[in-house]
Design an enzyme around this catalytic site. Structure first.
Site, short mmCIF file in Angstrom:
data_model
loop_
_atom_site.label_atom_id
_atom_site.label_comp_id
_atom_site.label_asym_id
_atom_site.label_seq_id
_atom_site.Cartn_x
_atom_site.Cartn_y
_atom_site.Cartn_z
N THR A 83 0.86 -1.17 0.00
CA THR A 83 0.00 0.00 0.00
C THR A 83 0.90 1.23 0.00
OG1 THR A 83 -1.81 1.17 1.10
CG2 THR A 83 -0.38 -0.16 2.52
N GLU A 84 0.58 2.21 -0.85
CA GLU A 84 1.56 3.25 -1.16
C GLU A 84 1.85 4.20 -0.01
OE1 GLU A 84 -1.26 2.59 -2.90
OE2 GLU A 84 -2.18 4.41 -3.69
N ASN A 85 1.03 4.15 1.05
CA ASN A 85 1.36 4.96 2.21
C ASN A 85 2.41 4.31 3.11
OD1 ASN A 85 -0.93 3.22 2.52
ND2 ASN A 85 -1.25 4.06 4.56
#
Lengths: 228, 218, 218, 228
Positions: free
Chosen positions: C47-49
């Site tokens: 997940t890009e966070n």
């Protein structure tokens, strides 16, 4: 999934003319076992990207002495007398970059950044032929990202998936090299099961690592000794 | 003075220049000696191969050859220390987060531009972190004896060795005098030897001036 | 089919496309549902966070609202997981280290270029990681119902919504058919409904062709 | 040295027109206590650099509603209805960047890199007016580095010198923001003595941090609650 293989199996991962990204500063954090395996192959014409070309006759120095290195890209080769002589005779190409520029260029190579502007080396001989640009009133030079065919790195511990943690200043260039190689081989002191490394503290996520091998070297006093 | 004594005098004077709490990078040679004169002053030593909070050299017992400084000598680390990779380490340097870099030099010109990486008539195959430190540190102090072994002055009107960058240094601490560099060029801030301005000017080969804040008591 | 059923059929078909050991980023909406159909296949969700190794949503007991996915929903993490900052997370994405990105779309054109961030006639104030994922993932699979609520086809000859980038996607899994995109443009790889190529062509408004590897058994 | 101060003391560190770098993704990793202190000042005309403008009426959303924000630079503002309306009326400037470009631009700002070339957004509306360059046959656009007057960040733990570690995905933009602010204020859940954080695992070295304050917020179920 288990990325751990026998060290001899890595020999087939290299080919003539490869650009090899190599972790390490001096010998600290250098994948000595992987380099030994390369010595057992007939691979040649390598371009090596590394801060230096080994030290004290070990590491990349041995690879160079075997005549496998055509070109070196790095920041400090002065202490490698044989390399200096080879360069003087035109037998070795060298691209000299400031150490910070080298580190950043490799990071960019792994991160999908094509190039960047740095203040370092503006106005010096190392900026000759490089594009200069003024940004917010300051002078910068353009540097292209660096990638490699194979990255060979050294970490302290790997789990079987390839998550990596490092030991003190042996971290140095290794995490960046791990991101910028098409194939990434990590040599480690210790292999642990998945779940033994704390997710908060993993420095190199397994996504970057293709193969893990057990190092054959140990630190004994002031030397790295082949012991396994 | 003997050569080693001169080096220690320079190192001690530079130690006085450092302030409590600063992040400091010490180059190889005389700069490394500065750490011996810090006494109780808490400064945090950064080494560009990836450590902030470098401690003294190890004893034989706690030697760890993977734990080294930029000169590849074994070191230790303090309890406030942190380790990071080379890209982040040079981010710290180039991004202006190192308060003081203390660097050796081959030459410094009267405007404060330095040459400290390429020895003439020798193949130039090493630069290391020299240019990053000159460019990025908030303050650059150079540490060197004023005269090379062949007697020539390292303080020169114009560099004859290759420049390390366009950034001007702030201070040059030599065995004869401390020099500052402002927009008006080099000025003598302190004498380190019992010598007159005239004598010093003759030795370096051009006229020197006192800085406005020249301290004659030193 | 009901709308939710269609979504699940699409998610299930995409799950089949994923391979053991892959690093996969699932976008918001239908893509998120893919994780429910992975069964025993070990894929690693990024997940890009800042997390690789995302687990299922938490129970009420182990809820930690700081631990979220890119859609800001609470998640958990697996024992193989690692956390990293946003710059490193997008280095992973943009640098080509994510094997598959599964993304929602507003439109995809017959060459495979997609629009998935800007709704027309609305202020465009959000892009998030959409463009980075389109650009960087090794393989991009889009997940959407073939027709918008107003009945218009999302597969179009030319985008009328704003493009998300020049990168062409690899596969479009819809409720009617699975489309591949090659240098020759869009082809029908599989039918997901009992429908002929002619009928499908009429529905989207232009002629479609089977891919060479068309699988009629599906 | 002790960088820990009372939270109210930070009010004097801001001035009108400052560019404020703010960590956080959604509310995770957002310095809620620092933002509350900002609400107590009469500072205005701020430019805020942050992935989003708060969430659920908390965090930067409150600062925006108080009329203190003139411009926002970030990647995702769509869910902030009031901000969208203000932008439509020309009362709020917005610079929209892809999330990865935003993260990288801030990292560059802190690392002395003037700008960089990214593949992301090439050919899109967000590339309009930006320089395009082909590197090794691929198209890239130029992005300038981003810096700030003050960076406000949130970490899990700080020691008294300002070394920081983070908690899960609350790390997000915080480590980069910490490098790119002229003044850096860290809000943390827990303050420990120097030596309690492992040097191998510190994410933000103390060199980047000027002040540390104790957070007044706790996680209670699905909410951040002011509790101290």
């Amino acid at each position: 999934m288990d990325k751990v293989i026998e060290s001899s199996e890595i020999r087939k991962l290299f080919k003539n003319g490869d650009q090899i990204l190599t972790g390490g500063f001096g010998l600290s954090g250098t994948p000595l076992t992987i380099i030994d395996e390369l010595l057992e192959t007939d691979i040649k014409d390598l371009t090596v990207v590394s801060n230096n070309l080994g030290d004290l006759g070990q590491g990349l120095h041995k690879l160079f002495m075997q005549g496998k290195i055509k070109k070196a890209i790095g920041s400090f080769f002065s202490i490698n007398r044989e390399a200096v002589i080879a360069w003087s005779k035109g037998e070795l190409e060298i691209d000299l970059l400031p150490q910070g520029t080298l580190a950043e260029a490799i990071r960019c190579g792994g991160a999908g950044i094509g190039g960047f502007y740095t203040k370092t080396a503006v106005g010096t001989e190392l900026a000759e032929g490089k594009e200069e640009r003024v940004i917010d009133g300051e002078r910068y030079i353009f540097e292209k990202a660096i990638k490699g065919d194979v990255a060979i790195i050294k970490a302290a511990k790997a789990d079987r998936l390839g998550n990596l943690v490092y030991h003190t200043t042996a971290r140095n260039f290794n995490p960046m090299m791990a991101t910028a190689g098409n194939i990434v081989i990590a040599e480690v002191d210790e292999i642990v099961e998945v779940g033994e490394l704390d997710p908060e503290y993993i420095v190199t996520p397994h996504a970057y690592v293709d193969y893990v091998i057990q190092s054959k070297y140990s630190k004994v006093g002031s030397e790295y000794v082949e012991s396994r | 003075m003997l050569s080693q004594d001169k080096r220690l005098v320079i190192a001690k004077r530079i130690a006085e220049e450092l302030k409590e709490g600063q992040i400091v990078n010490l180059g190889i040679g005389i700069p490394t000696l500065v750490s011996e004169y810090l006494d109780d002053k808490e400064v945090f030593l950064q080494t560009e191969n990836g450590l902030l909070g470098m401690g003294p050299p190890p004893t034989e017992e706690n030697l760890d050859i993977e734990l080294i400084n930029a000169g590849k000598e074994p070191v230790t680390y303090l309890k406030s220390a942190s380790f990071f990779n080379s890209a982040d380490s040079f981010g710290l340097i180039r991004g202006g987060h190192v308060d003081v870099a203390v660097l050796g030099i081959l030459q410094v010109d009267i405007k404060g531009e330095i040459a400290n990486w390429a020895v003439p008539d020798q193949p130039i195959l090493g630069v290391g972190g020299a240019m990053d430190l000159v460019t990025g540190a908030k303050k650059v102090i150079v540490a060197a004896t004023l005269f090379a072994k062949d007697g020539t002055s390292k303080l020169v009107k114009e560099l004859t060795y290759k420049t390390s960058g366009i950034r001007k240094v702030d201070l040059f601490v030599s065995d004869y005098a401390v020099f500052t560099f402002t927009d008006e060029g080099v000025k003598v801030l302190e004498m380190m030897e019992d010598i007159t301005l005239d004598e010093l000017s003759k030795k370096v080969g051009f006229n020197l001036e006192y800085a406005a804040e020249f301290n004659s008591s030193k």
